[in-house]
Design an enzyme around this catalytic site. Structure first.
Site, PDB file in Angstrom:
ATOM      1  N   TYR A  43       2.145  -1.144 -12.405  1.00 50.60           N
ATOM      2  CA  TYR A  43       0.772  -1.096 -12.909  1.00 50.60           C
ATOM      3  C   TYR A  43       0.675  -0.414 -14.280  1.00 50.60           C
ATOM      4  CZ  TYR A  43      -0.075  -2.413  -8.072  1.00 50.60           C
ATOM      5  OH  TYR A  43      -0.036  -3.054  -6.857  1.00 50.60           O
ATOM      6  N   CYS A 102      -8.378   5.229 -30.143  1.00 49.24           N
ATOM      7  CA  CYS A 102      -9.613   5.871 -30.566  1.00 49.24           C
ATOM      8  C   CYS A 102     -10.514   6.104 -29.372  1.00 49.24           C
ATOM      9  CB  CYS A 102     -10.310   5.026 -31.618  1.00 49.24           C
ATOM     10  SG  CYS A 102      -9.398   5.096 -33.139  1.00 49.24           S
ATOM     11  N   GLU A 103     -10.144   7.037 -28.564  1.00 47.85           N
ATOM     12  CA  GLU A 103     -10.892   7.334 -27.351  1.00 47.85           C
ATOM     13  C   GLU A 103     -10.447   8.727 -26.895  1.00 47.85           C
ATOM     14  OE1 GLU A 103     -12.097   4.188 -25.379  1.00 47.85           O
ATOM     15  OE2 GLU A 103     -12.502   5.168 -23.469  1.00 47.85           O
ATOM     16  N   ARG A 155      -3.512   3.925 -16.452  1.00 47.49           N
ATOM     17  CA  ARG A 155      -3.778   4.540 -15.137  1.00 47.49           C
ATOM     18  C   ARG A 155      -4.410   5.934 -15.247  1.00 47.49           C
ATOM     19  NH1 ARG A 155      -0.792   5.546 -11.519  1.00 47.49           N
ATOM     20  NH2 ARG A 155      -2.036   4.717  -9.818  1.00 47.49           N
ATOM     21  N   GLY A 212       4.221  -3.491  -3.617  1.00 47.30           N
ATOM     22  CA  GLY A 212       4.239  -3.650  -5.065  1.00 47.30           C
ATOM     23  C   GLY A 212       4.755  -2.371  -5.693  1.00 47.30           C
ATOM     24  N   ARG A 213       3.865  -1.363  -5.726  1.00 47.17           N
ATOM     25  CA  ARG A 213       4.188  -0.093  -6.374  1.00 47.17           C
ATOM     26  C   ARG A 213       5.518   0.508  -5.869  1.00 47.17           C
ATOM     27  NH1 ARG A 213      -0.104   3.192  -8.036  1.00 47.17           N
ATOM     28  NH2 ARG A 213      -1.341   2.013  -6.543  1.00 47.17           N
ATOM     29  N   GLU A 267       3.772  -6.753   1.756  1.00 49.31           N
ATOM     30  CA  GLU A 267       3.649  -7.046   0.323  1.00 49.31           C
ATOM     31  C   GLU A 267       3.731  -5.786  -0.526  1.00 49.31           C
ATOM     32  OE1 GLU A 267      -0.210  -8.885   0.444  1.00 49.31           O
ATOM     33  OE2 GLU A 267       0.612 -10.866   0.858  1.00 49.31           O
ATOM     34  N   GLY A 309       0.755  -1.245   0.000  1.00 46.25           N
ATOM     35  CA  GLY A 309       0.000   0.000   0.000  1.00 46.25           C
ATOM     36  C   GLY A 309       0.780   1.285   0.000  1.00 46.25           C
ATOM     37  N   TYR A 363      -7.813   5.924 -13.304  1.00 48.54           N
ATOM     38  CA  TYR A 363      -7.806   6.528 -11.950  1.00 48.54           C
ATOM     39  C   TYR A 363      -7.542   8.039 -11.978  1.00 48.54           C
ATOM     40  CZ  TYR A 363      -6.377   1.631 -11.151  1.00 48.54           C
ATOM     41  OH  TYR A 363      -6.250   0.267 -11.166  1.00 48.54           O
TER      42      TYR A 363
HETATM   43  N1  LLP Z   1      -1.108  -7.127  -1.387  1.00 49.93           N
HETATM   44  C1  LLP Z   1      -2.369  -7.239  -1.829  1.00 49.93           C
HETATM   45  C2  LLP Z   1      -3.218  -8.294  -1.278  1.00 49.93           C
HETATM   46  C3  LLP Z   1      -2.851  -6.369  -2.803  1.00 49.93           C
HETATM   47  O1  LLP Z   1      -4.094  -6.492  -3.233  1.00 49.93           O
HETATM   48  C4  LLP Z   1      -1.998  -5.369  -3.337  1.00 49.93           C
HETATM   49  C5  LLP Z   1      -2.460  -4.463  -4.380  1.00 49.93           C
HETATM   50  C6  LLP Z   1      -0.684  -5.296  -2.847  1.00 49.93           C
HETATM   51  C7  LLP Z   1      -0.268  -6.177  -1.871  1.00 49.93           C
HETATM   52  C8  LLP Z   1       0.301  -4.297  -3.362  1.00 49.93           C
HETATM   53  O2  LLP Z   1      -0.084  -2.989  -3.115  1.00 49.93           O
HETATM   54  P1  LLP Z   1       0.904  -1.783  -3.452  1.00 49.93           P
HETATM   55  O3  LLP Z   1       2.115  -1.911  -2.547  1.00 49.93           O
HETATM   56  O4  LLP Z   1       1.300  -1.903  -4.865  1.00 49.93           O
HETATM   57  O5  LLP Z   1       0.125  -0.583  -3.181  1.00 49.93           O
HETATM   58  N2  LLP Z   1      -3.938  -1.010 -10.309  1.00 49.93           N
HETATM   59  C9  LLP Z   1      -3.882  -0.059  -9.209  1.00 49.93           C
HETATM   60  C10 LLP Z   1      -3.327  -0.668  -7.961  1.00 49.93           C
HETATM   61  C11 LLP Z   1      -4.082  -1.899  -7.519  1.00 49.93           C
HETATM   62  C12 LLP Z   1      -3.483  -2.548  -6.300  1.00 49.93           C
HETATM   63  C13 LLP Z   1      -4.106  -3.862  -6.047  1.00 49.93           C
HETATM   64  N3  LLP Z   1      -3.581  -4.559  -4.942  1.00 49.93           N
HETATM   65  C14 LLP Z   1      -3.093   1.162  -9.651  1.00 49.93           C
HETATM   66  O6  LLP Z   1      -2.627   1.194 -10.783  1.00 49.93           O
HETATM   67  O7  LLP Z   1      -2.942   2.108  -8.887  1.00 49.93           O
END
Ligand code: LLP
Length: 474
Positions: free
Chosen positions: A424, A395-396, A364, A326-327, A324, A282, A368
């Site tokens: 993402y 085309c949008e 994105r 990600g981003r 966890e 997150g 969003y």
């Molecule tokens: N763990 C779980 C269970 C998750 O669902 C997610 C993200 C993460 C970890 C990683 O979260 P992060 O550290 O990346 O914030 N497509 C969207 C983001 C969707 C995130 C979904 N789950 C975007 O482009 O902003």
């Protein structure tokens, strides 16, 4: 030549999404120890001719070699974020800890291998992500498998390969109970539940509030824990909750620690050997100068201390702390290089500059309303004298990457760089308008390695089937 910080340290006058000068873009947001607060990869610098390079590779020269749009990933930045999580967890949590890369942010063999080599684990949510991680060399015992609607085949793959499954709902447990008799050992299981925590982020990427499709409802936690007491096929090793994504606040993460510690206490009181407490991901990143996310260190310190305190208050032996990200692990390491094509000036209204990609390689902004920062690869510090809207080629009408941004004058053939596209973007890319997906390169020390081949239009026909009765045109 590393971009000097002398010209403008203040960042003042930086418009969201604008590119007034590379100095202003990169300073003061340039700190190798906390890359999620930077705007650009940590190796971004100017060459002797003032052109932008990343990982020692000129971006426009990469574009000429590999074509555009091109995803460029900076290996040094990726390793720096992995290290930042690893070191912060060691420094701020008194027990064992492991960061699991949320591979939905950007899933590839190369990133899986790199993250594994940095000692991290990985979170996967589909057979595709799981196979990519395993084939990339991620050890199965460092992978957790998520998903709110896992198929029987996906669950079978996970348990056969020894991956920990995060049960999200009763259906997961039913399917696992059916698969279990064929297995040599009990299924290692975590439980995901909705923590009931609100946070401020886009509603599509909020998951901690009660109205969420993910995880057991908090009211179901005790019944499911009691149910699992009688399931000899399962070994409940951990509890999981995730509150959302691109979050700048720290308080929801503190609150989550208490909610998870209560759940661990309950599970242990029922006899489950719960050793893992998984707080999800997150942490947000800086897309534009005005974004101000906490650093990885601050986030880990907040989470680590909150979990340790919550466990001490409840008299719980410290669990292993899992998170966890990600981003915040991959976003800033990535940039996308486009070629500028057509230009449309609507007097008194707007000037559109179109690039050769858009919503198919970066959905994105249209999904969003996300903001980005852009600059010209070969004139990153030229004066930004015009305001343009960078449009994609789909085309949008909504296919706009950046709206009304200040840029130096750009013409067809110029290379445009959008920053912080490592998360993402590739993983959410599509073939809308039958546009092939871009190639990706990993750069380091002046060397670029192709890690994703560019799709060709012919590739997009591979799964089409033309029934013979349609082939005779009258
Ligand atoms: N763990 C779980 C269970 C998750 O669902 C997610 C993200 C993460 C970890 C990683 O979260 P992060 O550290 O990346 O914030 N497509 C969207 C983001 C969707 C995130 C979904 N789950 C975007 O482009 O902003």
């Amino acid at each position: 030549m590393v971009i000097s910080s002398e010209l403008d340290q203040s960042g003042a006058g930086v418009l969201d999404g604008a590119a007034p000068s590379a100095q202003r873009l990169f300073e003061p947001h340039r700190d190798a120890s906390s890359p999620n607060r930077n705007l650009a990869p940590i190796t971004a610098e100017l060459d002797a001719d003032g052109r932008l390079q990343v990982g020692g590779c000129g971006l426009s020269s990469l574009a000429r070699t590999y074509g555009t749009p091109l995803y460029v990933l900076d290996e040094a930045s990726l390793r720096a974020t992995c290290r930042a999580y690893r070191e912060a967890l060691a420094a701020h949590y008194p027990g064992e800890a492991l960061a699991l890369y949320a591979s939905k942010a950007n899933s590839s063999l190369a990133i899986s291998a790199l993250v594994a080599s940095e000692g991290l684990g990985l979170d996967a949510v589909s057979s595709g992500e799981l196979l990519t991680a395993l084939d990339g060399g991620m050890p199965a015992d460092r992978i957790v498998f998520h998903g709110n609607n896992k198929s029987r085949q996906e669950l079978a793959l996970a348990v056969e390969r020894g991956v920990t499954v995060v049960a999200d709902n009763w259906r997961d447990l039913e399917l696992l109970a059916e698969l279990a008799p064929g297995l040599a050992a009990p299924v290692e299981l975590m439980l995901r539940f909705t923590p009931g925590i609100e946070c401020h982020t886009h509603e599509y990427i909020r998951t901690g509030h009660l109205d969420s499709k993910f995880g057991f409802d908090p009211d179901q936690l005790e019944p499911v824990l009691r149910h699992l007491v009688g399931c000899s096929w399962a070994r409940l090793t951990g509890l999981h909750a995730h509150i959302g994504s691109q979050i700048f606040e720290l308080q929801p993460h503190r609150d989550l620690a208490g909610v998870l510690a209560d759940a661990v206490a309950l599970a242990r009181s029922l006899g489950h050997p719960v050793g893992d407490l998984n707080v999800g991901g997150g942490l947000g990143i800086r897309y534009v100068a005005s974004d101000d996310p906490p650093s990885i260190q601050e986030w880990v310190q907040t989470v680590g201390e909150a979990v340790a305190t919550a466990c001490q208050q409840r008299g719980l032996a410290l669990p292993r702390l899992l998170c966890e990200p990600g981003r915040s692990l991959v976003a800033t390491a990535g940039v996308t290089v486009y070629e500028v094509g057509s230009r449309k000036e609507i007097p008194g209204i707007r000037t559109y500059l179109s690039v050769d990609g858009g919503m198919s390689d970066n959905p994105r902004p249209i999904t969003y309303q996300s903001q980005y920062t852009a600059l010209l690869a070969d004139r990153p510090i030229a004066e930004a004298t015009e305001t343009v809207t960078l449009a994609g080629k789909h085309c949008e009408s909504g296919d706009v990457l950046l709206k009304d941004v200040a840029l130096p004058p750009a013409t067809s053939g110029d290379h445009l760089v959008v920053l912080a596209t490592g998360a993402y973007n590739a993983s959410m890319s599509s073939n809308y308008n039958r546009i092939p997906r871009p190639a990706a390169v990993l750069v380091q020390g002046g060397v670029a390695d192709l890690v994703q081949r560019r799709e060709q239009p012919e590739d997009l026909l591979r799964y089409d089937v033309l029934p013979s009765r349609l082939t005779t045109v009258s």
